[in-house]
Design a protein around this motif. Structure first.
Motif, PDB file in Angstrom:
ATOM      1  N   LEU A  35      61.196  62.843   8.226  1.00  9.20           N
ATOM      2  CA  LEU A  35      61.325  61.502   8.811  1.00  9.20           C
ATOM      3  C   LEU A  35      59.997  60.759   8.831  1.00  9.20           C
ATOM      4  CD1 LEU A  35      63.872  62.181  11.682  1.00  9.20           C
ATOM      5  CD2 LEU A  35      64.275  60.978   9.525  1.00  9.20           C
ATOM      6  N   SER A  36      58.899  61.492   8.909  1.00  6.77           N
ATOM      7  CA  SER A  36      57.592  60.826   8.941  1.00  6.77           C
ATOM      8  C   SER A  36      57.188  60.269   7.574  1.00  6.77           C
ATOM      9  CB  SER A  36      56.509  61.770   9.462  1.00  6.77           C
ATOM     10  OG  SER A  36      56.166  62.728   8.487  1.00  6.77           O
ATOM     11  N   VAL A  37      57.727  60.832   6.491  1.00  9.84           N
ATOM     12  CA  VAL A  37      57.329  60.352   5.164  1.00  9.84           C
ATOM     13  C   VAL A  37      58.316  59.353   4.562  1.00  9.84           C
ATOM     14  CG1 VAL A  37      56.009  62.438   4.671  1.00  9.84           C
ATOM     15  CG2 VAL A  37      58.357  62.273   3.855  1.00  9.84           C
ATOM     16  N   LEU A  38      59.520  59.273   5.113  1.00  8.13           N
ATOM     17  CA  LEU A  38      60.496  58.318   4.574  1.00  8.13           C
ATOM     18  C   LEU A  38      60.272  56.931   5.169  1.00  8.13           C
ATOM     19  CD1 LEU A  38      63.843  60.332   4.577  1.00  8.13           C
ATOM     20  CD2 LEU A  38      62.282  59.928   2.671  1.00  8.13           C
ATOM     21  N   THR A  39      60.475  55.937   4.347  1.00 10.91           N
ATOM     22  CA  THR A  39      60.388  54.550   4.787  1.00 10.91           C
ATOM     23  C   THR A  39      61.764  54.093   5.268  1.00 10.91           C
ATOM     24  OG1 THR A  39      59.838  52.308   4.094  1.00 10.91           O
ATOM     25  CG2 THR A  39      60.798  53.720   2.424  1.00 10.91           C
ATOM     26  N   ASP A  40      61.797  52.990   5.994  1.00  8.37           N
ATOM     27  CA  ASP A  40      63.095  52.453   6.402  1.00  8.37           C
ATOM     28  C   ASP A  40      63.520  51.301   5.502  1.00  8.37           C
ATOM     29  OD1 ASP A  40      61.267  50.629   7.320  1.00  8.37           O
ATOM     30  OD2 ASP A  40      61.965  50.619   9.386  1.00  8.37           O
ATOM     31  N   GLU A  41      62.912  51.238   4.331  1.00  9.45           N
ATOM     32  CA  GLU A  41      63.264  50.207   3.357  1.00  9.45           C
ATOM     33  C   GLU A  41      63.813  50.854   2.096  1.00  9.45           C
ATOM     34  OE1 GLU A  41      59.907  47.675   2.614  1.00  9.45           O
ATOM     35  OE2 GLU A  41      59.517  47.415   4.741  1.00  9.45           O
ATOM     36  N   GLU A  42      64.891  50.267   1.574  1.00  9.45           N
ATOM     37  CA  GLU A  42      65.428  50.752   0.303  1.00  9.45           C
ATOM     38  C   GLU A  42      64.480  50.363  -0.817  1.00  9.45           C
ATOM     39  OE1 GLU A  42      69.631  50.549  -0.747  1.00  9.45           O
ATOM     40  OE2 GLU A  42      69.963  49.674   1.233  1.00  9.45           O
ATOM     41  N   LYS A  74      66.355  70.154   1.500  1.00  7.84           N
ATOM     42  CA  LYS A  74      67.733  69.802   1.152  1.00  7.84           C
ATOM     43  C   LYS A  74      68.668  69.991   2.339  1.00  7.84           C
ATOM     44  CE  LYS A  74      70.562  68.334  -1.968  1.00  7.84           C
ATOM     45  NZ  LYS A  74      70.390  66.981  -2.495  1.00  7.84           N
ATOM     46  N   ALA A  75      68.520  71.087   3.061  1.00  6.28           N
ATOM     47  CA  ALA A  75      69.382  71.348   4.220  1.00  6.28           C
ATOM     48  C   ALA A  75      69.212  70.259   5.275  1.00  6.28           C
ATOM     49  CB  ALA A  75      69.066  72.716   4.818  1.00  6.28           C
ATOM     50  N   VAL A  76      67.986  69.890   5.567  1.00  3.70           N
ATOM     51  CA  VAL A  76      67.721  68.852   6.565  1.00  3.70           C
ATOM     52  C   VAL A  76      68.197  67.495   6.054  1.00  3.70           C
ATOM     53  CG1 VAL A  76      65.889  67.625   7.806  1.00  3.70           C
ATOM     54  CG2 VAL A  76      65.855  70.126   7.677  1.00  3.70           C
ATOM     55  N   GLN A  77      67.966  67.219   4.779  1.00  5.26           N
ATOM     56  CA  GLN A  77      68.433  65.954   4.191  1.00  5.26           C
ATOM     57  C   GLN A  77      69.943  65.808   4.379  1.00  5.26           C
ATOM     58  OE1 GLN A  77      68.362  65.805  -0.140  1.00  5.26           O
ATOM     59  NE2 GLN A  77      70.180  64.532   0.010  1.00  5.26           N
ATOM     60  N   LEU A  78      70.709  66.820   4.011  1.00  2.00           N
ATOM     61  CA  LEU A  78      72.165  66.747   4.109  1.00  2.00           C
ATOM     62  C   LEU A  78      72.623  66.613   5.554  1.00  2.00           C
ATOM     63  CD1 LEU A  78      73.064  69.385   1.388  1.00  2.00           C
ATOM     64  CD2 LEU A  78      73.273  66.894   1.207  1.00  2.00           C
ATOM     65  N   ASP A  79      71.942  67.291   6.484  1.00  3.00           N
ATOM     66  CA  ASP A  79      72.278  67.181   7.896  1.00  3.00           C
ATOM     67  C   ASP A  79      71.997  65.778   8.418  1.00  3.00           C
ATOM     68  OD1 ASP A  79      73.038  68.380  10.512  1.00  3.00           O
ATOM     69  OD2 ASP A  79      70.955  67.950  11.014  1.00  3.00           O
ATOM     70  N   LEU A  80      70.821  65.242   8.093  1.00 10.67           N
ATOM     71  CA  LEU A  80      70.464  63.902   8.570  1.00 10.67           C
ATOM     72  C   LEU A  80      71.357  62.832   7.947  1.00 10.67           C
ATOM     73  CD1 LEU A  80      66.559  64.118   8.689  1.00 10.67           C
ATOM     74  CD2 LEU A  80      68.200  64.382  10.565  1.00 10.67           C
ATOM     75  N   GLU A  81      71.771  63.031   6.708  1.00  5.87           N
ATOM     76  CA  GLU A  81      72.719  62.097   6.096  1.00  5.87           C
ATOM     77  C   GLU A  81      74.049  62.131   6.841  1.00  5.87           C
ATOM     78  OE1 GLU A  81      73.005  61.317   1.689  1.00  5.87           O
ATOM     79  OE2 GLU A  81      71.985  63.273   1.705  1.00  5.87           O
ATOM     80  N   SER A  82      74.520  63.330   7.183  1.00 13.41           N
ATOM     81  CA  SER A  82      75.810  63.439   7.869  1.00 13.41           C
ATOM     82  C   SER A  82      75.760  62.811   9.252  1.00 13.41           C
ATOM     83  CB  SER A  82      76.252  64.897   7.962  1.00 13.41           C
ATOM     84  OG  SER A  82      75.461  65.607   8.879  1.00 13.41           O
ATOM     85  N   LYS A  83      74.579  62.750   9.851  1.00 16.70           N
ATOM     86  CA  LYS A  83      74.415  62.168  11.178  1.00 16.70           C
ATOM     87  C   LYS A  83      74.064  60.679  11.119  1.00 16.70           C
ATOM     88  CE  LYS A  83      73.106  66.387  13.620  1.00 16.70           C
ATOM     89  NZ  LYS A  83      73.445  67.459  12.723  1.00 16.70           N
ATOM     90  N   GLY A  84      73.937  60.115   9.911  1.00 13.41           N
ATOM     91  CA  GLY A  84      73.640  58.699   9.763  1.00 13.41           C
ATOM     92  C   GLY A  84      72.202  58.329  10.095  1.00 13.41           C
ATOM     93  N   TYR A  97      66.010  57.060   2.341  1.00 14.77           N
ATOM     94  CA  TYR A  97      65.316  56.185   3.279  1.00 14.77           C
ATOM     95  C   TYR A  97      65.917  56.366   4.660  1.00 14.77           C
ATOM     96  CZ  TYR A  97      69.368  53.144   2.638  1.00 14.77           C
ATOM     97  OH  TYR A  97      70.651  52.655   2.593  1.00 14.77           O
ATOM     98  N   ARG A  98      65.127  56.031   5.679  1.00 15.66           N
ATOM     99  CA  ARG A  98      65.616  56.102   7.073  1.00 15.66           C
ATOM    100  C   ARG A  98      66.504  54.898   7.353  1.00 15.66           C
ATOM    101  NH1 ARG A  98      59.935  56.683   8.425  1.00 15.66           N
ATOM    102  NH2 ARG A  98      60.153  54.543   9.062  1.00 15.66           N
ATOM    103  N   ILE A  99      67.531  55.120   8.147  1.00  9.47           N
ATOM    104  CA  ILE A  99      68.399  54.021   8.595  1.00  9.47           C
ATOM    105  C   ILE A  99      67.844  53.549   9.937  1.00  9.47           C
ATOM    106  CG2 ILE A  99      70.703  53.401   9.368  1.00  9.47           C
ATOM    107  CD1 ILE A  99      71.765  55.520   7.419  1.00  9.47           C
ATOM    108  N   THR A 100      67.596  52.268  10.033  1.00  6.48           N
ATOM    109  CA  THR A 100      67.092  51.730  11.295  1.00  6.48           C
ATOM    110  C   THR A 100      68.258  51.450  12.220  1.00  6.48           C
ATOM    111  OG1 THR A 100      67.036  49.528  10.317  1.00  6.48           O
ATOM    112  CG2 THR A 100      64.990  50.749  10.322  1.00  6.48           C
ATOM    113  N   PRO A 101      68.115  51.823  13.496  1.00  6.92           N
ATOM    114  CA  PRO A 101      69.221  51.635  14.452  1.00  6.92           C
ATOM    115  C   PRO A 101      69.480  50.169  14.763  1.00  6.92           C
ATOM    116  CG  PRO A 101      67.355  52.742  15.508  1.00  6.92           C
ATOM    117  CD  PRO A 101      66.985  52.473  14.104  1.00  6.92           C
TER     118      PRO A 101
END
Length: 101
Positions: A35-42, A74-84, A97-101
């Motif tokens: 999460l610290s390295v991903l941006t919230d921009e596509e 990969k495991a964390v990516q798939l989990d975070l994707e499933s949680k939005g 990319y991160r989804i901004t709330p």
């Protein structure tokens, strides 16, 4: 530490409703790093870019010389994707990319 505290259930966006139990410490370290390295921009970062950027942030005790970091990413990516929390941009190669709330 009790057995219930050292494992965490994670989800997979590709198999809704199914969970896996994994080591909590490794999961949480990778989650924070990713999460610290991903941006919230596509479009965001490719998996390779994200992995390269986060390796230095992982605790050596949990990820000696970065071993198993790819699997955990990969495991964390798939989990975070499933949680939005993160999403895939419609690109090739895949970008996250991160989804901004």
């Amino acid at each position: 530490m009790s057995a219930t505290n050292d494992k965490i259930e994670i989800e997979n966006v590709n198999t809704p409703g199914k969970t896996e139990r994994v080591e909590r410490a490794k999961y949480e370290a990778m989650r924070v790093a990713l999460l610290s390295v991903l941006t919230d921009e596509e479009p965001g970062s490719t998996i390779a870019e994200a992995k390269s950027a986060l390796l230095s942030q992982l605790p050596e005790a949990l990820y000696p010389e970065g071993k198993t970091a790819g699997w955990w990413l990969k495991a964390v990516q798939l989990d975070l994707e499933s949680k939005g929390i993160i999403a895939r941009a419609p690109t090739k190669p895949m970008r996250l990319y991160r989804i901004t709330p």
